[in-house]
Design an enzyme around this catalytic site. Structure first.
Site, PDB file in Angstrom:
ATOM      1  N   GLU A  37       0.839  -1.195   0.000  1.00 56.86           N
ATOM      2  CA  GLU A  37       0.000   0.000   0.000  1.00 56.86           C
ATOM      3  C   GLU A  37       0.876   1.248   0.000  1.00 56.86           C
ATOM      4  O   GLU A  37       1.852   1.324   0.765  1.00 56.86           O
ATOM      5  CB  GLU A  37      -0.898  -0.024   1.245  1.00 56.86           C
ATOM      6  N   HIS A  38       0.540   2.189  -0.843  1.00 57.63           N
ATOM      7  CA  HIS A  38       1.289   3.445  -0.995  1.00 57.63           C
ATOM      8  C   HIS A  38       2.725   3.173  -1.450  1.00 57.63           C
ATOM      9  O   HIS A  38       3.637   3.931  -1.135  1.00 57.63           O
ATOM     10  CB  HIS A  38       1.247   4.270   0.304  1.00 57.63           C
ATOM     11  N   THR A  39       2.917   2.094  -2.143  1.00 60.33           N
ATOM     12  CA  THR A  39       4.237   1.805  -2.718  1.00 60.33           C
ATOM     13  C   THR A  39       4.262   2.114  -4.213  1.00 60.33           C
ATOM     14  O   THR A  39       5.322   2.267  -4.793  1.00 60.33           O
ATOM     15  CB  THR A  39       4.592   0.312  -2.536  1.00 60.33           C
ATOM     16  N   ASP A  40       3.054   2.215  -4.840  1.00 55.04           N
ATOM     17  CA  ASP A  40       3.060   2.285  -6.312  1.00 55.04           C
ATOM     18  C   ASP A  40       3.541   3.628  -6.849  1.00 55.04           C
ATOM     19  O   ASP A  40       3.978   3.704  -7.985  1.00 55.04           O
ATOM     20  CB  ASP A  40       1.716   1.862  -6.935  1.00 55.04           C
ATOM     21  N   ALA A 126     -15.261   3.362  -1.511  1.00 54.36           N
ATOM     22  CA  ALA A 126     -14.901   2.305  -0.564  1.00 54.36           C
ATOM     23  C   ALA A 126     -13.454   1.845  -0.734  1.00 54.36           C
ATOM     24  O   ALA A 126     -13.013   0.898  -0.100  1.00 54.36           O
ATOM     25  CB  ALA A 126     -15.841   1.117  -0.728  1.00 54.36           C
ATOM     26  N   GLY A 127     -12.722   2.524  -1.609  1.00 54.61           N
ATOM     27  CA  GLY A 127     -11.331   2.138  -1.822  1.00 54.61           C
ATOM     28  C   GLY A 127     -11.185   0.851  -2.607  1.00 54.61           C
ATOM     29  O   GLY A 127     -10.201   0.133  -2.444  1.00 54.61           O
ATOM     30  N   SER A 130     -13.500   1.833  -7.917  1.00 52.48           N
ATOM     31  CA  SER A 130     -14.652   1.926  -8.813  1.00 52.48           C
ATOM     32  C   SER A 130     -14.317   2.815 -10.015  1.00 52.48           C
ATOM     33  O   SER A 130     -14.779   2.557 -11.125  1.00 52.48           O
ATOM     34  CB  SER A 130     -15.874   2.467  -8.067  1.00 52.48           C
ATOM     35  N   ASP A 175      -4.259   0.465  -9.588  1.00 53.14           N
ATOM     36  CA  ASP A 175      -5.682   0.162  -9.764  1.00 53.14           C
ATOM     37  C   ASP A 175      -6.029  -0.132 -11.226  1.00 53.14           C
ATOM     38  O   ASP A 175      -6.758  -1.078 -11.538  1.00 53.14           O
ATOM     39  CB  ASP A 175      -6.548   1.318  -9.243  1.00 53.14           C
TER      40      ASP A 175
END
Ligand code: GLA
Length: 388
Positions: A37-40, A126-127, A130, A175
């Site tokens: 998470e938060h690495t991309d 909702a993370g 979408s 995403d």
């Protein structure tokens, strides 16, 4: 196999709107992220899963210069825009297809004008990506209808450009890439620097439980950008000592410790999350390969703590859900998934423990926060595809 209910829904809605048969129906999934998470946006590693919730698009050529798109879930909101020049932004959901048009034109590609009807069961805010699902569905439809020769990964990059520059959200590539390239039954390890991918099969008998805190992501826009800036700040300080460092991806935990004193405390902690998270992603891949779910679960819980304490993107509601999940026998581990500040957690659970996890999460959450979380089991599904 019975036809998917959303396939029938968009097809029927297309008939109603355009009195004709769509040329194709496209499905593009949302995602949860197992870890990374938060690495991309730090050139690091991510391990998302495309889920069984998706955007569905029924689409055909419009036959004139105007694209006409309808969102069934937005009370049949109709939007019309040109595709031979950059459409002007209207700030709503149609900015996703308009952004894709913008990006295609930027790349010298001329998309045909379309008639389209959209529906989605990826929860909004909702993370679960979408918006990426919508972008990828439209980009795929345009690629097919306009006969563009484009790889799925190129399409994902194009959608990220649309989101960054047209919609104005400064997200990374995770995403769009998982919505484009996901694989049923597998988690996808993505190196966000080289865009190389490796697929790891989800062990049998294991379920991914998603619990939505029902707190819509807020602040995430501005706080997301603050985190990005802090990571960049860490890089610029570390570069003075480690000239080969281009992004936090290039920094090991040991190197970070060595230069800790050079960094502001908050910047150090942000960087510590990122460099330790990259290590966790690679280890989770090895553990999945070896079927060591105990260790996967342990790393998920460590990842959550790191997001909570070092990166500071969790909220009490998400912490409650993670802690409650971890209390149940048969739950290997849990963590917030996505950017944070609201949205969902995931728990990795032995299949026969799913009912007790669902019950416990609901009970604890209502007692503590006075509202019911939505809890469901998801599975690793395919990335974007033509379904009819
Ligand atoms: C959002 C962004 C992604 C990624 C995650 C955090 O979902 O769209 O690119 O940065 O947050 O891991």
């Amino acid at each position: 196999m019975t036809e998917h209910v959303l396939l029938r829904k968009v097809r029927d809605a297309f008939h109603t709107r355009f009195q004709s048969e769509p040329a194709l129906i496209v499905r593009a999934p949302g995602r949860v992220n197992l870890i990374g998470e938060h690495t991309d946006y730090n050139d690091g590693f991510v391990l998302p899963v495309a889920v069984d919730r998706a955007a569905w698009l029924a689409v055909g050529p419009s036959g004139d210069n105007w694209s006409k798109v309808r969102a069934v879930d937005m009370k049949n909101d109709d939007q019309t825009f040109p595709t031979d020049r950059v459409p002007s932004s209207s700030g709503g959901w149609a900015d996703y297809p308009k952004g894709v048009v913008w990006a295609l034109l930027e790349h010298g590609l001329n998309p045909v004008a379309i008639n389209a009807v959209l529906t989605s069961d990826v929860p909004v805010g909702a993370g679960m990506s979408s918006s990426a699902a919508i972008e990828v569905a439209f980009a795929f439809a345009w690629t097919q209808l306009s006969d563009f020769d484009m790889k799925l990964s190129e399409m994902a990059l194009l959608c990220q450009e649309a989101e960054n520059q047209y919609v104005g959200v400064n997200c990374g590539i995770m995403d769009q890439m998982i919505s484009a390239c996901g694989k049923a039954g597998h988690a996808m390890m993505l190196d966000t620097r080289s865009l190389e991918r490796a697929y790891f099969s989800m062990p049998k008998g294991i379920a991914i439980v998603v619990a939505n805190s029902m707190v819509r992501r807020s602040l995430s826009g501005s706080e997301y950008n603050v985190r990005r800036a802090q990571c960049e700040q860490a890089v610029s300080v570390l570069q003075q000592h480690l000239p080969d460092v281009k992004a936090l991806r290039d920094v090991t935990p040991a190197q970070l410790e060595r230069y800790k004193g050079q960094l502001e405390d908050v910047v150090y902690r942000r960087a510590r999350h990122v460099v330790t998270e990259d290590v966790r992603v690679l280890q989770v891949c090895r553990d999945l390969y070896e079927g060591n779910m105990e260790h996967v679960g342990k790393l998920l819980l460590e990842g959550h703590k790191s997001l909570r304490d070092d990166y500071e993107v969790s909220i009490p509601e998400l912490d409650t859900l993670v802690e409650a999940a971890a209390e149940v026998d048969g739950c290997y581990g849990a963590r917030l998934t996505g950017a944070g500040f609201g949205g969902c957690i995931i728990a990795v659970v032995a299949e026969d423990a799913v009912p007790s996890v669902e019950a416990h999460l609901t009970e604890v959450y209502i007692a503590k926060h006075g509202k019911e979380p939505t809890v469901y089991v998801t599975r690793a599904d395919n990335g974007v595809a033509r379904m009819a």
